[in-house]
Scaffold this active site. Structure first.
Site, PDB file in Angstrom:
ATOM      1  N   TYR A 123      -0.410   4.258  26.994  1.00 49.09           N
ATOM      2  CA  TYR A 123      -1.549   4.562  26.126  1.00 49.09           C
ATOM      3  C   TYR A 123      -2.643   5.383  26.795  1.00 49.09           C
ATOM      4  O   TYR A 123      -3.579   5.806  26.129  1.00 49.09           O
ATOM      5  CB  TYR A 123      -2.158   3.260  25.585  1.00 49.09           C
ATOM      6  CG  TYR A 123      -1.528   2.875  24.285  1.00 49.09           C
ATOM      7  CD1 TYR A 123      -0.219   2.439  24.247  1.00 49.09           C
ATOM      8  CD2 TYR A 123      -2.222   2.978  23.085  1.00 49.09           C
ATOM      9  CE1 TYR A 123       0.382   2.103  23.056  1.00 49.09           C
ATOM     10  CE2 TYR A 123      -1.629   2.648  21.894  1.00 49.09           C
ATOM     11  CZ  TYR A 123      -0.326   2.204  21.882  1.00 49.09           C
ATOM     12  OH  TYR A 123       0.260   1.881  20.690  1.00 49.09           O
ATOM     13  N   LYS A 170      10.142  -5.768  30.600  1.00 57.28           N
ATOM     14  CA  LYS A 170      11.509  -5.240  30.662  1.00 57.28           C
ATOM     15  C   LYS A 170      11.780  -4.874  32.125  1.00 57.28           C
ATOM     16  O   LYS A 170      12.117  -3.725  32.462  1.00 57.28           O
ATOM     17  CB  LYS A 170      11.603  -4.011  29.728  1.00 57.28           C
ATOM     18  CG  LYS A 170      12.998  -3.472  29.523  1.00 57.28           C
ATOM     19  CD  LYS A 170      13.900  -4.357  28.699  1.00 57.28           C
ATOM     20  CE  LYS A 170      15.284  -3.763  28.587  1.00 57.28           C
ATOM     21  NZ  LYS A 170      16.269  -4.715  28.038  1.00 57.28           N
ATOM     22  N   ASP A 203      13.143  -6.867  24.329  1.00 57.86           N
ATOM     23  CA  ASP A 203      14.135  -6.798  23.249  1.00 57.86           C
ATOM     24  C   ASP A 203      14.489  -8.208  22.758  1.00 57.86           C
ATOM     25  O   ASP A 203      14.626  -8.450  21.550  1.00 57.86           O
ATOM     26  CB  ASP A 203      15.389  -6.021  23.681  1.00 57.86           C
ATOM     27  CG  ASP A 203      15.861  -6.355  25.085  1.00 57.86           C
ATOM     28  OD1 ASP A 203      15.105  -6.997  25.833  1.00 57.86           O
ATOM     29  OD2 ASP A 203      16.995  -5.984  25.436  1.00 57.86           O
ATOM     30  N   ASP A 227       1.655  -3.560  21.069  1.00 58.82           N
ATOM     31  CA  ASP A 227       1.378  -2.865  19.812  1.00 58.82           C
ATOM     32  C   ASP A 227       2.545  -3.070  18.847  1.00 58.82           C
ATOM     33  O   ASP A 227       2.366  -3.417  17.674  1.00 58.82           O
ATOM     34  CB  ASP A 227       1.183  -1.374  20.112  1.00 58.82           C
ATOM     35  CG  ASP A 227       0.643  -0.622  18.913  1.00 58.82           C
ATOM     36  OD1 ASP A 227       0.106  -1.263  18.006  1.00 58.82           O
ATOM     37  OD2 ASP A 227       0.769   0.616  18.885  1.00 58.82           O
ATOM     38  N   ASP A 231       2.831  -5.804  15.249  1.00 60.23           N
ATOM     39  CA  ASP A 231       3.160  -5.407  13.876  1.00 60.23           C
ATOM     40  C   ASP A 231       4.304  -6.288  13.369  1.00 60.23           C
ATOM     41  O   ASP A 231       4.310  -6.732  12.215  1.00 60.23           O
ATOM     42  CB  ASP A 231       3.608  -3.932  13.820  1.00 60.23           C
ATOM     43  CG  ASP A 231       2.459  -2.997  13.478  1.00 60.23           C
ATOM     44  OD1 ASP A 231       1.317  -3.305  13.880  1.00 60.23           O
ATOM     45  OD2 ASP A 231       2.690  -1.965  12.823  1.00 60.23           O
TER      46      ASP A 231
END
Ligand code: ATP
Length: 337
Positions: A123, A170, A203, A227, A231
């Site tokens: 970001y 990850k 994941d 982020d 959602d």
């Protein structure tokens, strides 16, 4: 008297801002708490009118306020919110996912919160071209990772729930960057023996948010994963219309809905203002803690239970299966506060 700066934004931003102003004015009139609200411009419209997505005047007023409410902005979002988060060092992005009654939700028994690092990762927008390729710099620091981990454990400590922190990463692929993040979280976890600590690949977390979301309490993760996962978690409990967020630093905080400007429904008086109004509840809790002001907690509780009560009795907007317009739903809230 608390000074509140309010960015009215683009798309559905102005409509849900009107709803927020009505609610704050009703609190001013009916309850024992006072706000002075200053409307500010930032975003696509501000860029068109002033040449700057984040005008200097807007920044100055925000800096002089006690807290900022921000409605969504459009295409220029990165030049507004990402800049504000870094400028004001709002390092913790808090996104609760809580089940409300009678929602078109996947699950009705979820109460979790995503604590997202807000200042680093992809970001920062450090991208460039090298010959045939495009390169993005992903910077993860030990200091920022430890700071957000500490925030997550403190959040877990205060919550009346499972007392668990899940670090999402990850590191099997991003060995250096995510490796550093998970090590920082593991180090901090040792200071909180009373809080359970686990780690999970991003994941697997995306899958488990659908398969077993009840296992989560506090999720701590880096900026981009946070982020995306927030959602997803908001959809699990009923959609973006009910999802608030807080951007918190040591001295200041900014509150906004998780959703974007939703241009497809702008100007039709059908947007659900609840995510923005629940952001006001988060603001009240933050002001209450910062100023040791119990009235803020009480009013925040009242606002949330009013929204709960209306939704439960079937008074709701179209996105969550109701038939109320933005202004009708807002009127129900102000009448019931
Ligand atoms: P972003 O800026 O995050 O990329 P976006 O415009 O792609 O945003 P959102 O605006 O976040 O997407 O929302 C996706 C869709 O969900 C919208 O197009 C809209 O139809 C619906 N939606 C989002 N927020 C609301 C809301 N408050 N009320 C009703 N529907 C909403």
């Amino acid at each position: 008297m608390y000074k509140i700066s309010l960015i009215t934004g683009d798309g559905i931003g102005p409509e849900i801002s009107e709803s927020a102003i009505s609610v704050l004015n009703t609190i001013n009139d009916k309850l024992d708490l006072k706000f002075e609200i200053t409307k500010l411009s930032a975003g696509d419209k501000a860029l068109e009118q002033t040449g700057k997505a984040l005008p200097d005047e807007t920044i100055n007023v925000i800096k002089q306020s006690d807290a900022c409410l921000k409605a969504p902005v459009g295409e220029s979002a990165a030049d507004v919110i990402v800049v504000l988060r870094r400028m004001l060092d709002l390092y913790a992005n808090i996104r609760p996912a809580k089940s409300y009654p009678h929602m078109p939700a996947l699950r009705d028994d979820i109460d979790m919160v995503i604590v997202r690092e807000n200042t680093e990762d992809l970001y920062t927008g450090k991208e460039f071209r090298v010959g045939d390729s495009a390169v993005a710099l992903r910077i993860i620091s030990e200091s920022a990772s430890k700071r957000i981990a500490k925030y997550a454990f403190e959040t877990a400590k205060q919550r009346n729930s499972k007392k668990k922190v899940t670090c999402v990463h990850k590191s099997n692929v991003m060995r250096v960057t995510d490796g550093l993040f998970v090590k920082a979280c593991t180090d901090v976890s040792k200071d909180y023996p009373e809080i359970a600590f686990e780690q999970m690949y991003v994941d697997a977390c995306a899958m488990n948010l659908i398969r077993q979301p009840e296992q989560f309490d506090v999720v701590v993760t880096t900026n981009l994963y946070g982020d995306i996962l927030s959602d997803e978690s908001s959809q699990v409990v009923g959609g973006l219309g009910m999802a608030p967020a807080a951007n918190i630093g040591d001295n200041f905080a900014l509150f906004e809905p998780v959703h974007g400007a939703a241009f497809d429904i702008a100007g039709q008086d059908i947007a659900n203002p609840s995510s923005f109004l629940l952001s006001i509840k988060m603001m009240l809790d933050w002001l209450g803690s910062k100023h040791n002001d119990s009235r803020c907690f009480q009013v925040g509780q009242k606002l949330e239970s009013t929204i709960f009560g209306l939704v439960k009795s079937g008074i709701k907007t179209k996105d969550i299966g109701g038939d109320k317009t933005t202004s009708e739903f807002t009127k129900h809230i102000t009448d019931n506060l």
